[in-house]
Design an enzyme around this catalytic site. Structure first.
Site, mmCIF file in Angstrom:
data_model
loop_
_atom_site.group_PDB
_atom_site.id
_atom_site.type_symbol
_atom_site.label_atom_id
_atom_site.label_comp_id
_atom_site.label_asym_id
_atom_site.label_seq_id
_atom_site.Cartn_x
_atom_site.Cartn_y
_atom_site.Cartn_z
ATOM 1 N N ARG A 260 -52.619 -20.056 16.505
ATOM 2 C CA ARG A 260 -50.906 -19.798 17.318
ATOM 3 C C ARG A 260 -51.107 -21.157 17.944
ATOM 4 O O ARG A 260 -51.813 -22.047 18.630
ATOM 5 C CB ARG A 260 -50.658 -18.948 17.737
ATOM 6 C CG ARG A 260 -52.105 -18.205 18.480
ATOM 7 C CD ARG A 260 -51.565 -16.575 18.972
ATOM 8 N NE ARG A 260 -52.498 -16.325 20.396
ATOM 9 C CZ ARG A 260 -53.514 -15.644 20.119
ATOM 10 N NH1 ARG A 260 -52.913 -14.220 19.061
ATOM 11 N NH2 ARG A 260 -54.588 -15.305 21.072
ATOM 12 N N ARG B 169 -44.647 -25.349 18.526
ATOM 13 C CA ARG B 169 -45.143 -24.866 17.313
ATOM 14 C C ARG B 169 -45.463 -26.336 16.327
ATOM 15 O O ARG B 169 -46.385 -25.740 15.846
ATOM 16 C CB ARG B 169 -44.323 -24.193 16.482
ATOM 17 C CG ARG B 169 -43.685 -22.967 17.241
ATOM 18 C CD ARG B 169 -42.678 -22.250 16.526
ATOM 19 N NE ARG B 169 -41.260 -21.022 17.344
ATOM 20 C CZ ARG B 169 -41.024 -21.596 18.777
ATOM 21 N NH1 ARG B 169 -40.506 -22.274 18.557
ATOM 22 N NH2 ARG B 169 -40.607 -20.286 19.568
ATOM 23 N N ASN C 248 -47.162 -20.585 11.571
ATOM 24 C CA ASN C 248 -46.192 -21.432 12.342
ATOM 25 C C ASN C 248 -47.130 -23.017 12.505
ATOM 26 O O ASN C 248 -48.104 -23.398 12.180
ATOM 27 C CB ASN C 248 -46.127 -20.850 13.928
ATOM 28 C CG ASN C 248 -44.736 -20.617 14.078
ATOM 29 O OD1 ASN C 248 -43.583 -20.960 13.384
ATOM 30 N ND2 ASN C 248 -44.764 -19.317 15.319
ATOM 31 N N ASP D 154 -35.335 -15.625 15.454
ATOM 32 C CA ASP D 154 -34.097 -16.277 16.687
ATOM 33 C C ASP D 154 -33.199 -15.331 16.915
ATOM 34 O O ASP D 154 -32.797 -15.709 17.705
ATOM 35 C CB ASP D 154 -34.016 -17.910 16.480
ATOM 36 C CG ASP D 154 -34.872 -18.740 16.438
ATOM 37 O OD1 ASP D 154 -35.483 -19.482 16.240
ATOM 38 O OD2 ASP D 154 -36.182 -18.169 14.931
ATOM 39 N N ARG E 151 -33.278 -12.614 18.572
ATOM 40 C CA ARG E 151 -33.176 -12.857 20.256
ATOM 41 C C ARG E 151 -32.224 -12.862 20.354
ATOM 42 O O ARG E 151 -31.060 -12.620 21.805
ATOM 43 C CB ARG E 151 -34.489 -14.328 20.562
ATOM 44 C CG ARG E 151 -35.879 -13.787 20.469
ATOM 45 C CD ARG E 151 -36.346 -14.296 19.992
ATOM 46 N NE ARG E 151 -38.122 -14.268 20.071
ATOM 47 C CZ ARG E 151 -38.872 -15.045 19.851
ATOM 48 N NH1 ARG E 151 -38.918 -15.648 19.587
ATOM 49 N NH2 ARG E 151 -40.419 -14.095 19.715
ATOM 50 N N HIS F 171 -36.404 -22.981 12.729
ATOM 51 C CA HIS F 171 -37.415 -21.794 13.994
ATOM 52 C C HIS F 171 -38.106 -22.187 15.076
ATOM 53 O O HIS F 171 -39.013 -22.802 15.325
ATOM 54 C CB HIS F 171 -38.542 -20.995 13.006
ATOM 55 C CG HIS F 171 -39.071 -19.771 14.113
ATOM 56 N ND1 HIS F 171 -38.427 -19.179 14.832
ATOM 57 C CD2 HIS F 171 -40.151 -19.748 14.266
ATOM 58 C CE1 HIS F 171 -39.938 -18.253 15.782
ATOM 59 N NE2 HIS F 171 -40.780 -19.098 15.492
ATOM 60 N N THR G 119 -46.825 -13.539 20.931
ATOM 61 C CA THR G 119 -45.476 -12.609 20.790
ATOM 62 C C THR G 119 -46.080 -12.073 19.313
ATOM 63 O O THR G 119 -46.899 -11.929 18.246
ATOM 64 C CB THR G 119 -44.503 -13.676 20.664
ATOM 65 O OG1 THR G 119 -44.674 -14.090 19.625
ATOM 66 C CG2 THR G 119 -44.541 -14.122 21.234
HETATM 67 P P1 6V0 Z 1 -54.052 -14.613 16.002
HETATM 68 O O1 6V0 Z 1 -53.454 -13.381 16.674
HETATM 69 O O2 6V0 Z 1 -54.621 -16.082 16.554
HETATM 70 O O3 6V0 Z 1 -54.501 -14.190 14.178
HETATM 71 C C1 6V0 Z 1 -54.269 -14.988 13.387
HETATM 72 C C2 6V0 Z 1 -55.316 -14.602 12.183
HETATM 73 O O4 6V0 Z 1 -55.464 -15.382 11.721
HETATM 74 C C3 6V0 Z 1 -57.240 -14.103 12.708
HETATM 75 O O5 6V0 Z 1 -57.304 -13.015 12.628
HETATM 76 C C4 6V0 Z 1 -57.821 -14.973 11.721
HETATM 77 O O6 6V0 Z 1 -59.117 -14.621 12.156
HETATM 78 C C5 6V0 Z 1 -57.153 -15.140 10.949
HETATM 79 N N1 6V0 Z 1 -57.613 -16.163 9.771
HETATM 80 C C6 6V0 Z 1 -57.517 -17.600 10.510
HETATM 81 N N2 6V0 Z 1 -57.801 -18.950 9.479
HETATM 82 C C7 6V0 Z 1 -57.606 -17.976 7.783
HETATM 83 C C8 6V0 Z 1 -57.964 -18.134 6.913
HETATM 84 N N3 6V0 Z 1 -57.963 -18.975 6.689
HETATM 85 N N4 6V0 Z 1 -58.038 -16.378 6.158
HETATM 86 C C9 6V0 Z 1 -57.807 -15.668 6.266
HETATM 87 N N5 6V0 Z 1 -56.850 -15.204 7.936
HETATM 88 C C10 6V0 Z 1 -57.245 -15.975 8.154
HETATM 89 O O7 6V0 Z 1 -53.125 -15.141 15.778
HETATM 90 P P2 6V0 Z 1 -51.460 -14.453 15.554
HETATM 91 O O8 6V0 Z 1 -51.254 -13.566 14.409
HETATM 92 O O9 6V0 Z 1 -50.781 -14.705 16.848
HETATM 93 O O10 6V0 Z 1 -49.994 -15.122 14.772
HETATM 94 C C11 6V0 Z 1 -50.180 -16.202 13.744
HETATM 95 C C12 6V0 Z 1 -49.708 -16.999 13.599
HETATM 96 O O11 6V0 Z 1 -48.197 -16.604 13.659
HETATM 97 C C13 6V0 Z 1 -49.596 -18.222 14.005
HETATM 98 O O12 6V0 Z 1 -49.234 -19.679 13.497
HETATM 99 C C14 6V0 Z 1 -48.182 -17.998 14.692
HETATM 100 O O13 6V0 Z 1 -47.674 -19.272 15.519
HETATM 101 C C15 6V0 Z 1 -47.373 -17.232 13.676
HETATM 102 N N6 6V0 Z 1 -46.077 -16.642 14.436
HETATM 103 C C16 6V0 Z 1 -45.019 -17.204 13.855
HETATM 104 C C17 6V0 Z 1 -44.390 -16.030 14.744
HETATM 105 C C18 6V0 Z 1 -42.613 -16.408 13.759
HETATM 106 O O14 6V0 Z 1 -41.754 -16.164 14.283
HETATM 107 N N7 6V0 Z 1 -42.826 -17.036 12.261
HETATM 108 C C19 6V0 Z 1 -44.421 -15.839 15.321
HETATM 109 C C20 6V0 Z 1 -45.367 -15.915 16.700
HETATM 110 C C21 6V0 Z 1 -46.103 -16.042 15.650
#
Ligand code: 6V0
Length: 331
Positions: A98, A105, A137, A165, A168, A192, A247
């Site tokens: 993230r 992003r 993202n 978005d 929001r 986004h 977030t």
């Molecule tokens: P986080 O809290 O770091 O969680 C990510 C998770 O992914 C962790 O538990 C990792 O272990 C797991 N992970 C990593 N690689 C792998 C893999 N190969 N296989 C399985 N699991 C894996 O991140 P968070 O939950 O905050 O964000 C996750 C993603 O969502 C990021 O790319 C953010 O940028 C994105 N978001 C998208 C949003 C949207 O509106 N689309 C909003 C917020 C965040």
């Protein structure tokens, strides 16, 4: 067990496939907020979680299972082996890196492409008929990447896109108008995040278009500066990340709404990432958000929303940006 046999007189085999199985890959902030609202809203009671972090997975699974008495006969499973995801109706992908504070992003793209390459084929091996819903993202580009890797038809690969978005935006409008967000009808389309496009020309309350009351609403020439509302939407994630590090709740609720629309074949309209080639004069094979009708087969229709010239140009700009970003991806 003998005691069970004394208590229960079996009449029927138990149903195994409840037809509402949802897999969530990535049990980080986004994944867990999604799982929590899916379960507490009763959207599904059949959830599988997958991640690479075994301890976190087990901890989250146990914690949720301990809440089962407050849920609806929930079946909650977790593991690193994708066989447990078999026969999912929808697979939500919220895995990967993230943004850090102040990070764009788009900067995450190649790292998350690698993550998707590891996830998507395994999901499809066990759930060849699933709808894939991407949250990682930069979500628009990664929806395109998922479509490419998966080889699925376009209607079955959906990105959470600007549903968040738009939410929001509707919240901020609701604060200005003193009307519930659910009654503020407004869409943000395009990318986004940073280059998203607020469709001011159709913002309405009960069919009353705000632009009919203020012909400059949302434009630079607007003396009331409603445009600031959209600036705040774009800044939202940066601000929340600065304050709490990530977030989660709003994106979790947004994904829950999308899962519900698909599982219940709702035919409801949401701004989600889909292929926009051929819409609004876009010729590139890019994925961006437009209002879409969602149901059991994924994207059932794209709404042909009339846009002003300014809005169309902005969407076009988003599409050009996406095409440039897509061209740099190493598969
Ligand atoms: P986080 O809290 O770091 O969680 C990510 C998770 O992914 C962790 O538990 C990792 O272990 C797991 N992970 C990593 N690689 C792998 C893999 N190969 N296989 C399985 N699991 C894996 O991140 P968070 O939950 O905050 O964000 C996750 C993603 O969502 C990021 O790319 C953010 O940028 C994105 N978001 C998208 C949003 C949207 O509106 N689309 C909003 C917020 C965040």
């Amino acid at each position: 067990m003998a005691t069970v046999g004394k208590l229960l007189q079996a009449r029927q085999e138990k149903v195994v496939d409840t037809g509402n199985k949802v897999t969530v890959v990535g049990v980080g902030q986004v994944g867990m907020a999604t799982v929590f609202s899916l379960l507490t809203q009763g959207v599904t009671n059949n959830i599988v979680m997958v991640d690479t972090n075994e301890d976190k997975l087990k901890g989250e699974m146990m914690d949720l299972q301990h809440g089962s008495a407050f849920l609806f006969n929930a079946n909650i499973k977790a593991g690193t082996d994708y066989s447990i995801t078999a026969d999912s109706q929808i697979c939500v992908i919220a895995a990967g890196v993230r943004q850090l504070e102040g990070e764009d992003r788009r900067n995450l793209v190649q790292r998350n492409v690698e993550v998707l390459k590891g996830i998507v084929p395994k999901l499809l091996k066990y759930s060849p008929n699933a709808i894939l819903l991407i949250a990682s993202n930069p979500v628009d580009v990664l929806t395109y990447v998922t479509w490419k890797i998966s080889g699925l038809p376009k209607h079955r690969v959906i990105g959470s896109g600007t549903n968040l978005d738009s939410a929001r935006f509707r919240y901020l409008l609701s604060q200005k108008l003193n009307i519930a967000p659910t009654s503020c009808h407004a869409y943000i389309i395009g990318e986004h995040g940073d280059s998203s496009v607020p469709v001011w020309s159709s913002v309405n309350i009960a069919g009353v278009r705000l632009r009919d009351l203020n012909k400059n609403i949302g434009l630079d020439s607007d003396e009331e500066n409603w445009k600031e509302t959209h600036t705040q939407v774009v800044q939202s994630a940066y601000e929340v990340i600065k304050l709490k590090g990530y977030t989660s709740w709003a994106i979790g609720l947004s994904l829950t709404q999308l899962v519900k629309a698909i599982l219940t074949n709702a035919a409801s309209v949401h701004a989600v990432t889909t292929c926009v080639q051929g819409e609004h004069g876009i010729t590139d094979n890019v994925f961006l958000s437009l209002p879409c009708v969602l149901g059991r087969n994924g994207v059932l229709d794209v709404i042909r929303q009339p846009l002003t010239d300014v809005e169309r140009e902005q969407v076009f700009k988003s599409a050009t940006l996406m095409a440039e970003l897509q061209a740099k991806i190493k598969f």
